[in-house]
Design an enzyme around this catalytic site. Structure first.
Site, short mmCIF file in Angstrom:
data_model
loop_
_atom_site.label_atom_id
_atom_site.label_comp_id
_atom_site.label_asym_id
_atom_site.label_seq_id
_atom_site.Cartn_x
_atom_site.Cartn_y
_atom_site.Cartn_z
N ASN A 181 68.65 79.33 29.66
CA ASN A 181 69.26 78.12 30.21
C ASN A 181 69.02 76.99 29.21
OD1 ASN A 181 70.03 75.87 31.63
ND2 ASN A 181 68.40 76.02 33.17
N LYS A 202 70.12 74.05 29.21
CA LYS A 202 70.12 72.70 29.82
C LYS A 202 70.97 71.76 28.97
CE LYS A 202 65.78 73.89 31.95
NZ LYS A 202 64.52 73.49 32.51
N HIS A 230 69.94 75.15 40.49
CA HIS A 230 68.74 74.94 39.68
C HIS A 230 67.96 73.74 40.23
CE1 HIS A 230 66.18 73.88 36.33
NE2 HIS A 230 66.32 75.14 35.92
N GLU A 232 66.63 71.31 38.88
CA GLU A 232 67.01 70.01 38.31
C GLU A 232 68.29 69.49 38.96
OE1 GLU A 232 66.80 71.30 34.25
OE2 GLU A 232 64.62 71.47 34.46
N GLU A 244 61.97 80.13 40.67
CA GLU A 244 61.45 79.17 39.68
C GLU A 244 60.62 78.11 40.39
OE1 GLU A 244 64.07 79.11 35.94
OE2 GLU A 244 65.00 77.77 37.37
N GLY A 272 59.21 73.63 32.71
CA GLY A 272 59.08 72.65 31.63
C GLY A 272 57.70 72.02 31.52
N SER A 280 58.35 78.00 32.40
CA SER A 280 57.46 78.06 31.24
C SER A 280 57.26 79.48 30.71
CB SER A 280 56.12 77.40 31.56
OG SER A 280 56.32 76.01 31.81
P1 PGA Z 1 61.39 76.27 31.29
O1 PGA Z 1 62.67 76.12 32.23
O2 PGA Z 1 61.38 77.68 30.75
O3 PGA Z 1 61.57 75.24 30.21
O4 PGA Z 1 60.18 76.00 32.14
C1 PGA Z 1 63.06 77.18 33.06
C2 PGA Z 1 64.29 76.79 33.83
O5 PGA Z 1 64.40 75.62 34.22
O6 PGA Z 1 65.19 77.62 34.06
#
Ligand code: PGA
Length: 251
Positions: free
Chosen positions: A9, A11, A95, A97, A165, A171, A210
């Protein structure tokens, strides 16, 4: 056997040139890897560019979001047909976010999941608890509601992927331990089994939060972790390919 999936992803990262370079690296370095699905989710503006690079390879394309209507006066939105037109076969839905910054609800996630399915796109539906919810001990309650609402009114699970997640792991550099992730992923599969019976055994459930090439090895050993949805570490070709290789080796 349900096989594995590693999805990147991106983003809100990468211009078209950067997207071309990164996707080319991934295609070139995964030629001999078998038995699973490799998916890239660039921003909308790079979908076509990435599709040009990956077409004919085993790497597949996902969008990071879509709207649940076919067309109309929905400024800023993108329809499932538009995504298919640019070469997408998957779409990430719900997601954290999107839920946090753009106020997406479980009801909206359900509408989008249904629309993706009826449009021939495979939804990767994201669920996960916040740190506050985990600390209150209501992780299963929260994730259970998210999963049931996302799947409300959907006949079959065959064309869906779920990504667990935990929001506190996204993140932050603080991934869930394999045991923490497995406990929730087993719980999710149990919910799906209650609704869809043995079809739950074929459902891919990804872990996200992460994930790196260093920590994926122990996560992927867990029975109910079938791959990863990777954010930050999917932006560097070498690290992302490292994740794919470790998953493919162990599954
Ligand atoms: P990250 O994000 O690996 O940077 O923690 C995962 C995601 O949001 O799908």
């Amino acid at each position: 056997m349900r096989g594995w999936m590693v999805a990147g992803n991106w983003k809100m990262h990468n211009t078209q040139d950067e997207a071309r370079t990164l996707s080319k690296y991934i295609v070139d370095n995964t030629v001999n890897i078998q038995g699973g699905e490799i998916v890239l989710a660039p921003p909308f503006t790079s979908l076509s560019v990435v599709y040009d690079v990956i077409k004919g390879s085993q790497v597949k394309l996902a969008a990071q979001n879509m709207y649940y209507e076919d067309k109309g006066a929905y400024t800023g939105e993108v329809s499932p047909a538009m995504l298919k037109d640019t070469g997408c076969s998957y779409v990430i839905i719900g997601h954290s976010e999107r839920r946090k910054y753009f106020h997406e609800t479980d009801e909206g996630v359900n509408l989008k999941t249904k629309k993706a399915l009826s449009s021939g796109l495979m939804p990767i539906v994201c669920v996960g608890e916040t740190l506050e919810e985990r600390e209150k001990g209501i992780t299963e309650y929260v994730v259970g509601i998210q999963v049931k609402k996302a799947l409300n009114g959907i006949d079959g699970i065959a064309d869906i992927v779920i990504a667990y997640e935990p929001v506190w792991a996204i993140g932050t550099g603080k991934n869930a331990t394999p045991e923490e992730a497995e406990a929730v992923q087993k719980f999710i599969r149990g919910i799906v089994r209650d609704i869809y019976g043995s079809a739950a055994d074929n459902l891919k459930i990804l872990y996200g939060g992460s994930v790196t090439a260093d920590n994926i090895g122990s996560l992927i050993e867990m029975e109910d972790i079938d791959g990863a949805l990777v954010g930050g570490a999917s932006l560097k070709g070498e690290g992302f390919v490292g994740i794919i290789k470790r998953v493919a080796e162990k599954r």
